[in-house]
Design a protein around this motif. Structure first.
Motif, PDB file in Angstrom:
ATOM      1  N   SER A  24     -91.820  52.551 -14.976  1.00 21.23           N
ATOM      2  CA  SER A  24     -90.725  52.843 -14.044  1.00 21.23           C
ATOM      3  C   SER A  24     -89.429  52.199 -14.535  1.00 21.23           C
ATOM      4  CB  SER A  24     -91.078  52.339 -12.647  1.00 21.23           C
ATOM      5  OG  SER A  24     -91.344  50.956 -12.694  1.00 21.23           O
ATOM      6  N   GLU A  26     -86.367  53.122 -14.539  1.00 19.01           N
ATOM      7  CA  GLU A  26     -85.153  53.250 -13.726  1.00 19.01           C
ATOM      8  C   GLU A  26     -85.032  52.155 -12.669  1.00 19.01           C
ATOM      9  OE1 GLU A  26     -88.517  55.306 -11.966  1.00 19.01           O
ATOM     10  OE2 GLU A  26     -87.572  55.623 -13.904  1.00 19.01           O
ATOM     11  N   THR A  27     -86.138  51.503 -12.340  1.00 18.33           N
ATOM     12  CA  THR A  27     -86.091  50.436 -11.330  1.00 18.33           C
ATOM     13  C   THR A  27     -86.089  49.050 -11.962  1.00 18.33           C
ATOM     14  OG1 THR A  27     -88.493  50.370 -11.124  1.00 18.33           O
ATOM     15  CG2 THR A  27     -87.319  51.880  -9.655  1.00 18.33           C
TER      16      THR A  27
END
Length: 57
Positions: A24, A26-27
């Motif tokens: 993940s 993007e986080t």
């Protein structure tokens, strides 16, 4: 729990966390992604040293 089992669990936790971060992006911050890649590199070296004699066959 023996030392080997504890070490295996620690390495598995490192691998799992690094893969979580990379799954993940993007986080996560760039720094945490870089650390995750460094962790995977460390795991690669550890596994290579442990399995090296087996892979040479």
């Amino acid at each position: 729990m023996g030392q080997k089992a504890a070490r295996r669990e620690k390495l598995a936790a490192i691998r799992e966390r690094a893969l979580e971060i990379l799954a993940s992006p993007e986080t996560q911050t760039l720094m945490s992604r870089e650390r995750a890649l460094d962790s995977l590199g460390y795991l690669w070296v550890v596994e290579k040293e442990r399995l090296g004699p087996l892979l040479a066959c």
